[in-house]
Every structure is written in C-alpha cells, then in structure tokens.
Design a protein around this motif. Structure first.
Motif, mmCIF file in Angstrom:
data_model
loop_
_atom_site.group_PDB
_atom_site.id
_atom_site.type_symbol
_atom_site.label_atom_id
_atom_site.label_comp_id
_atom_site.label_asym_id
_atom_site.label_seq_id
_atom_site.Cartn_x
_atom_site.Cartn_y
_atom_site.Cartn_z
ATOM 1 N N HIS A 197 72.870 18.110 28.396
ATOM 2 C CA HIS A 197 73.762 18.405 29.520
ATOM 3 C C HIS A 197 73.728 17.383 30.646
ATOM 4 O O HIS A 197 74.697 17.257 31.381
ATOM 5 C CB HIS A 197 73.405 19.776 30.130
ATOM 6 C CG HIS A 197 73.377 20.872 29.128
ATOM 7 N ND1 HIS A 197 74.518 21.396 28.580
ATOM 8 C CD2 HIS A 197 72.344 21.527 28.547
ATOM 9 C CE1 HIS A 197 74.187 22.340 27.708
ATOM 10 N NE2 HIS A 197 72.885 22.428 27.666
ATOM 11 N N PHE A 198 72.613 16.670 30.812
ATOM 12 C CA PHE A 198 72.468 15.823 31.999
ATOM 13 C C PHE A 198 73.224 14.509 31.828
ATOM 14 O O PHE A 198 73.438 14.038 30.707
ATOM 15 C CB PHE A 198 70.980 15.519 32.240
ATOM 16 C CG PHE A 198 70.242 16.608 32.976
ATOM 17 C CD1 PHE A 198 70.783 17.875 33.114
ATOM 18 C CD2 PHE A 198 69.003 16.354 33.550
ATOM 19 C CE1 PHE A 198 70.104 18.877 33.791
ATOM 20 C CE2 PHE A 198 68.313 17.350 34.235
ATOM 21 C CZ PHE A 198 68.865 18.606 34.358
ATOM 22 N N PRO A 199 73.581 13.858 32.937
ATOM 23 C CA PRO A 199 74.241 12.545 32.864
ATOM 24 C C PRO A 199 73.317 11.489 32.233
ATOM 25 O O PRO A 199 72.098 11.609 32.294
ATOM 26 C CB PRO A 199 74.532 12.203 34.332
ATOM 27 C CG PRO A 199 74.368 13.471 35.090
ATOM 28 C CD PRO A 199 73.427 14.338 34.319
ATOM 29 N N ARG A 200 73.953 10.460 31.703
ATOM 30 C CA ARG A 200 73.203 9.442 30.968
ATOM 31 C C ARG A 200 72.052 8.802 31.754
ATOM 32 O O ARG A 200 70.949 8.637 31.216
ATOM 33 C CB ARG A 200 74.196 8.363 30.487
ATOM 34 C CG ARG A 200 73.553 7.340 29.603
ATOM 35 C CD ARG A 200 74.546 6.315 29.120
ATOM 36 N NE ARG A 200 73.815 5.307 28.385
ATOM 37 C CZ ARG A 200 74.141 4.876 27.204
ATOM 38 N NH1 ARG A 200 75.203 5.357 26.601
ATOM 39 N NH2 ARG A 200 73.435 3.950 26.604
ATOM 40 N N PRO A 201 72.234 8.414 33.045
ATOM 41 C CA PRO A 201 71.111 7.781 33.764
ATOM 42 C C PRO A 201 69.874 8.683 33.812
ATOM 43 O O PRO A 201 68.749 8.185 33.800
ATOM 44 C CB PRO A 201 71.679 7.552 35.175
ATOM 45 C CG PRO A 201 73.153 7.530 35.007
ATOM 46 C CD PRO A 201 73.454 8.464 33.881
ATOM 47 N N CYS A 202 70.074 10.002 33.856
ATOM 48 C CA CYS A 202 68.937 10.928 33.880
ATOM 49 C C CYS A 202 68.196 10.877 32.548
ATOM 50 O O CYS A 202 66.965 10.859 32.506
ATOM 51 C CB CYS A 202 69.418 12.365 34.130
ATOM 52 S SG CYS A 202 70.298 12.557 35.659
#
Ligand code: SF4
Length: 429
Positions: free
Chosen positions: A346-351
């Motif tokens: 679910h989290f954005p790619r940088p995370c």
C-alpha cells in the motif's frame, strides 16, 4: 464439532454469528460468513516457522532465534518505527505501545493511511455516532457515501441496513430507503433507491449544497453542483428531513479524496444540521477488523489515536510528521517492526525503498508483499482463529474473539511480550 457464535476476524463488521465446523484439527466449513470471512477461516498456506534472510536465500530459524534478532534490532536502533497493528487484538496493541515508549520510538497504525483524516475531523467537531444495533432497529434511511459495502463489508447490508429487520420499524425490509453517493456505479449503487453520482473531488461542494438546502438557503444554488442536479439535491434533503432516524456511513471515497478531513468535517456538520429536524448519525466504514481498536488502545494509553512519537520522552503526535509514510519517505527510521499489516502492498515507492535499506522484522501468519523486504518474519496464530483476544467493531463496541483451533503457533501478544520482556531487562534493569 460445530462452534457457534464465532466472531469473524476480517472486516470492521466483526460478525459474531459465525458457525465454524472443525474436523481433525482443521476448519472445514463455515455458516453465515460472507466469502471474505469464509476465505479467512478456511485460508491455508500458513508459514510453518520463522524465517531469516541469509544472502539471497530464506533460512528457517527457531522462535528463540527470531526473538533474539528482533530484540537486537530494536535495541540497536536510534529511531525504530513500530507499524501496523490493525489486524491483531488489543492485548498485543497494548504491548506495542509500552514497547514504543521504552524504546523512544514511533508507533503508528494503518489508520494513518485510511481513516486518519476522519479522526482529525472528529477531534475538531465531535462524532454523532451510534451502534450498528441502533441503526438496524431504528434507521429508516441509510446513506452510503464513498464506499462500496457489497465488496468491502458484504454483510453490512444484510445484518444492519438494507436487508435487516428493524425492531422498531414496520416493513423495514421494504420501506427502508438507501441512498448511495459515489463517483461511479458499483454493486452497491445497483441496489440503492437513489444513486447520486458526483464528479470526482466534488464531495465538499455537494455536502455544502446539501447543508444550504437543509438551512433553507438553497434557492441560489446553480443548476448542478459537483455534477448533481439541483432537483436531486432537494429531493435527498426532503427524504432525510422526513426520515425518523437516518444513518450516514462513509468510506475512503470521502476521506481520501480532495478535501480529506474537511470533507468529513462538512459531512458531520451536515448531520448536525439534519439533527435540528430529525435524528441522524454518521460513522466511518472501518476496514481491518480491529483498526478501530488500534485507535482506542493508543488513545487510552497515550492520548493520541495514531502516529505517536516517544523520542522526546513524552507522547508527541503530529500527523504528516509522525506518521509512518512520512517517516519512511524522509528515511528517518533505522529499523522497523511490522505487526499484522502489509505496508509494501500500500505504501508509496520511496517508503518501500527505505524499508529495503533498513532491518525489518514482520510478525504475521502469512507471507505477503512485505515479506520480500524483511530480514526476519515470525508467523503467529490468527486472532479469532487460533488465538483469542479483544477487538473493536467499526461502531466502537469491544468484542471478545474466540480461539477455535488448537495449534502450536504463539499469539502476537506472546511474541511481543517476550520481545518486550527482553528489552525491559536492558532498558529497565
Ligand atoms: Fe467477516 Fe466482514 Fe464478512 Fe462479517 S462482513 S463475515 S466480519 S468479512
């Protein structure tokens, strides 16, 4: 053996009327559960033992080795992040809060990426809510806004709204009105008495128009607001004002679109205006079965519902700064313990890129997308199946989930308790 009145540990409805058939130590059938609940009870493919990444391979390790690794990782970290918690029981969440405080780390739960904005609005203007039982027995009009319960909470309609018999209603099955507000057609819109299709991002404007009409100031409204005809807006207000008891349920389609927490504040204030004419309530459609519990436990232990930073030696809360996505995106944490959630999905790619760079331990019964970014994964019992525990239903009612299977898996609480005890030996000698 048939075990009656079992609680389904899948979605926020926490249906407590499930019958589970157990044969030879396995669940072989369920009654009353929807397809989502059934797949959780019958789910297979559990991880057999803890695993540790060694080079490009996974190696099976013992629970003691997995606990050792987790303790060392958390004690070595300057700013550990403890994330997840919505898919486990309150007793394990309590241990998590104590552990975050002792480590001077950050604890956040999945509501920071789902109904966090709803909680911010409730903190500003309050929550005119009620239990699902009140809605079932009294509500003659239901509004679903930005949600699709047929897919996400399949028994919400049959147990509490569209198809439920109401104790204080005559012919509720036929007479109860359902209005669905959404940007597109869905399975839920198909069974609505009134479908209000709005343009994406126009929820705030439509809510404001409805509030103006309720206050008797709708004469100057344009012909359409947010893609909705003026006549339809007046018709909805008329239906709501004539109702004896109305209930609004909203989902991420309202919470996570343009306007975010201001949308929820506006919706709560619409309900407030309607309460000058009749009785109305509003509640969030909470997703994971105990995400409400993670907010409750965090709040009664720290004063804050999610995103709590103990690095100052006190509980500090500032969503957008102390929430998991922001901390990971800023590459701030140097270790992460993930419990009962799947941020990699679910989290954005940088995370996720930062998760790949730091030591990560996941506590979860199944391999999932986050497993690929872990150094160690510890399989545990599933609360409500092979571990008992307390969970909060989407209306804030705490319910005790049952243990219906005897397995060798430890519970989340047992694993976290062992880790916490070892950390206490070092930090609180
Ligand atoms: Fe389980 Fe939710 Fe389905 Fe009820 S509606 S049986 S709690 S998945």
């Amino acid at each position: 053996m048939i075990i009656k009145d079992t609680v389904c540990p899948f979605c926020g409805c926490l249906c407590d009327d499930i019958e589970v058939t157990v044969e030879d130590g396995k669940i072989v059938a369920t009654d009353n559960a929807c397809t989502l609940g059934t797949s959780k009870f019958l789910g297979d493919h559990r991880m057999k033992s803890p695993i540790r990444r060694v080079g490009k391979e996974w190696k099976e390790i013992s629970y003691d080795e997995a606990i050792d690794y987790t303790v060392d990782m958390l004690l070595d970290a300057d700013r550990p992040l403890l994330y997840g918690w919505s898919g486990t029981h309150g007793e394990a969440q309590c241990v998590g809060v104590h552990m975050a405080e002792l480590l001077k780390g950050v604890i956040d739960n999945t509501s920071s990426v789902c109904h966090g904005p709803s909680i911010l609005a409730i903190q500003e203007v309050g929550h005119p809510g009620c239990t699902l039982g009140q809605v079932k027995n009294r509500a003659d009009i239901i509004i679903y806004w930005g949600c699709n319960p047929i897919d996400a909470h399949p028994r919400h309609l049959s147990r509490y709204t569209r198809y439920a018999n109401g104790f204080f209603l005559e012919n509720s099955f036929r007479d109860r009105k359902v209005i669905v507000v959404d940007v597109r057609k869905s399975q839920t819109t198909n069974l609505a008495d009134e479908f209000v299709q709005i343009k994406p991002g126009c929820d705030y404007a439509v809510l404001s128009a409805l509030r103006a009409i309720v206050r008797g100031k709708g004469d100057d409204l344009p012909r359409t607001v947010g893609g909705v005809q003026r006549e339809q807006l007046f018709r909805i207000v008329d239906l709501c004002k004539k109702a004896k008891f109305g209930a609004v349920y909203f989902g991420l389609g309202l919470t996570m679109t343009a306007g975010k927490y201001k949308n929820i504040r506006n919706a709560i204030e619409l309900v407030d205006e309607l309460n000058r004419h009749t009785k109305f309530t509003i509640s969030a459609m909470r997703g994971h079965y105990n995400v409400y519990g993670s907010n409750e436990v965090n709040t009664w232990m720290t004063g804050y519902p999610f995103g709590i930073d103990f690095s100052r030696g006190i509980a500090f809360y500032n969503p957008g700064e102390t929430t998991a996505v922001d901390i990971l995106a800023r590459k701030e944490c140097d270790a992460c313990l993930i419990v009962a959630s799947d941020p990699a999905a679910h989290f954005p790619r940088p995370c996720i890129e930062h998760l790949a760079e730091i030591p990560v331990v996941q506590i979860d019964p199944y391999a999932n997308a986050t497993t690929a970014f872990c150094d160690v994964q510890i399989p545990v019992g599933i609360t409500g199946i092979d571990a008992a525990g307390t969970a909060y239903r989407m209306d804030g009612v705490p319910i005790r989930t049952k243990k219906v299977l005897e397995t060798a898996y430890p519970s989340d609480e047992e694993i976290l308790g062992s880790v916490y005890a070892r950390i206490q030996e070092v930090r609180q000698p």
